[in-house]
Design a protein around this motif. Structure first.
Motif, PDB file in Angstrom:
ATOM      1  N   LEU A  27       0.836  -1.199   0.000  1.00 43.30           N
ATOM      2  CA  LEU A  27       0.000   0.000   0.000  1.00 43.30           C
ATOM      3  C   LEU A  27       0.874   1.254   0.000  1.00 43.30           C
ATOM      4  N   ASP A  60       2.164   1.755  -3.532  1.00 42.21           N
ATOM      5  CA  ASP A  60       1.111   2.239  -4.429  1.00 42.21           C
ATOM      6  C   ASP A  60       0.796   3.712  -4.154  1.00 42.21           C
ATOM      7  N   ASN A  61       0.755   4.087  -2.863  1.00 43.17           N
ATOM      8  CA  ASN A  61       0.504   5.492  -2.513  1.00 43.17           C
ATOM      9  C   ASN A  61       1.574   6.408  -3.095  1.00 43.17           C
ATOM     10  N   GLU A  62       2.825   6.016  -2.906  1.00 43.24           N
ATOM     11  CA  GLU A  62       3.926   6.871  -3.358  1.00 43.24           C
ATOM     12  C   GLU A  62       3.943   7.010  -4.869  1.00 43.24           C
ATOM     13  N   GLN A 107       1.303   6.984  -6.694  1.00 43.82           N
ATOM     14  CA  GLN A 107       0.207   7.908  -6.963  1.00 43.82           C
ATOM     15  C   GLN A 107       0.614   9.346  -6.646  1.00 43.82           C
ATOM     16  N   PHE A 108       1.304   9.550  -5.504  1.00 42.81           N
ATOM     17  CA  PHE A 108       1.725  10.899  -5.113  1.00 42.81           C
ATOM     18  C   PHE A 108       2.655  11.511  -6.164  1.00 42.81           C
ATOM     19  N   ARG A 153      -7.240   2.508   0.485  1.00 42.23           N
ATOM     20  CA  ARG A 153      -7.083   2.571  -0.972  1.00 42.23           C
ATOM     21  C   ARG A 153      -8.204   3.404  -1.595  1.00 42.23           C
ATOM     22  N   MET A 178      -7.556   7.035  -0.918  1.00 46.79           N
ATOM     23  CA  MET A 178      -6.448   7.558  -1.719  1.00 46.79           C
ATOM     24  C   MET A 178      -6.860   7.777  -3.180  1.00 46.79           C
ATOM     25  N   GLU A 179      -7.723   6.932  -3.679  1.00 48.89           N
ATOM     26  CA  GLU A 179      -8.138   7.018  -5.071  1.00 48.89           C
ATOM     27  C   GLU A 179      -9.269   8.030  -5.285  1.00 48.89           C
ATOM     28  N   LYS A 205      -3.982  13.180   2.185  1.00 51.99           N
ATOM     29  CA  LYS A 205      -3.563  11.848   1.755  1.00 51.99           C
ATOM     30  C   LYS A 205      -2.141  11.539   2.250  1.00 51.99           C
ATOM     31  N   HIS A 235      -0.702   8.690   4.824  1.00 47.69           N
ATOM     32  CA  HIS A 235       0.482   7.906   4.453  1.00 47.69           C
ATOM     33  C   HIS A 235       1.496   7.896   5.602  1.00 47.69           C
TER      34      HIS A 235
END
Length: 350
Positions: free
Chosen positions: A26, A29-31, A33-34, A86, A89-90, A99, A103
């Protein structure tokens, strides 16, 4: 009769490790996206460094779980929490800084989970400590990431609230955090711990060290429950290790290690299931039980010495760095699959 029931404490640690792996994905995936969403080049560069660390640490976690020897699942409530995060975040409910705040909380959770596992391992056994040792690298880097994210958060939040730039002195703390990750201390930790690019000798040596510790712990214990626990783990670890070697390593080394030498290794490992079955018919408190364990330990350690001397030398002389690293990856993948198969078989027989 000696059984090989899973110890509840070991299973609990296994579930925690599985949870760490779930959270680690996770974080990755967050990073990613960032990085796509952020327009600040300096923050993006810092996030890229963090992402590189986290991708490496996901590889370390995968190796730790295989080395630990128990393929568990994260708790359902953690899986539900990850799914909820998730979706947040989306979605558009949270601002970018909010967000990043979530994190940072995940980073804190990952740090605390790693520390709890480390402390719990001290109570369970030296073999567990040996298996989870590489977590120290992850714990160190995640703690540094927390400090870095705090600085980034202050900058983002001030922009969102005021439309103005925050005091750039904040970046000093961010840069300190980066230095902690990539500087002398961080390098020392990383260099002395597990890495994604371990070669096959490194991986096999870790297995050998762990089973030697298990044998030693068993022979030093006078507690029938602990003896049963150690024996059960020896059976699982040696079974998965042997099957993975026979599937991946021995066929690869046979052409240059020699037919006779390789067949000797196959034959030695073929004896172990027979000995396991014989030992399971004995009481762990019977004097002959430990005598048989000592004999088995001598056989296994003789086998280990042959692998680490002549077979490892043959590997060094005939395979290049990339090939030994690829072989390590194949071995870990096979071992992970075999561990799951063993767990399913045991579950079906309960």
């Amino acid at each position: 009769m000696v059984t090989t029931l899973d110890d509840t404490k070991r299973n609990a640690i296994g579930a925690k490790l599985a949870g760490m792996k779930l959270i680690q994905q996770l974080l990755i995936d967050n990073e990613q996206q960032f990085i796509r969403e952020c327009s600040d080049g300096e923050i993006v560069e810092n996030l890229r460094r963090m992402l590189d660390d986290d991708q490496k640490n996901q590889g370390i976690l995968a190796t730790v779980i295989v080395q630990y020897g128990i393929q568990a699942q994260p708790k359902e409530n953690l899986q539900d929490l990850v799914q909820q995060i998730r979706q947040l975040m989306e979605g558009n409910e949270l601002s970018f800084s909010e967000k990043v705040f979530q994190h940072e909380l995940l980073k804190h959770q990952q740090v605390m989970t790693g520390l709890v596992i480390h402390k719990a391992a001290q109570k369970v056994g030296a073999d567990v400590m040996a298996a989870i040792g590489p977590l120290n690298t992850i714990n160190f880097e995640n703690r540094a990431h927390q400090e870095q994210l705090k600085g980034i958060l202050e900058i983002l939040a001030v922009r969102e609230l005021t439309g103005q730039e925050a005091d750039q002195g904040i970046w000093a703390r961010v840069q300190d955090a980066i230095a902690a990750i990539s500087g002398a201390v961080g390098s020392a930790v990383t260099q002395s711990s597990d890495k994604q690019d371990m070669n096959i000798q490194d991986v096999l040596r870790m297995d050998h060290n762990k089973v030697n510790i298990l044998f030693t712990e068993l022979l030093q214990s006078n507690n029938p429950q602990k003896i049963q626990e150690y024996f059960g783990q020896i059976v699982k670890d040696l079974s998965a290790h042997a099957h993975a070697e026979e599937e991946v390593v021995y066929p690869r080394v046979r052409p240059f290690y020699g037919e006779a030498n390789t067949q000797e290794l196959y034959d030695e490992q073929a004896r172990w299931p027979i000995v396991f079955e014989q030992l399971q018919s004995l009481s762990p408190s019977a004097p002959e039980f430990k005598d048989r364990i000592r004999q088995l330990m001598e056989e296994v350690m003789d086998h280990v010495r042959q692998e680490e001397s002549t077979m490892f030398a043959a590997i060094r002389n005939n395979l290049n760095t990339q090939e030994t690293e690829e072989l390590a990856t194949q071995f870990k993948s096979a071992k992970s699959r075999i561990q799951k198969e063993i767990a399913r078989t045991r579950g079906a027989n309960v």
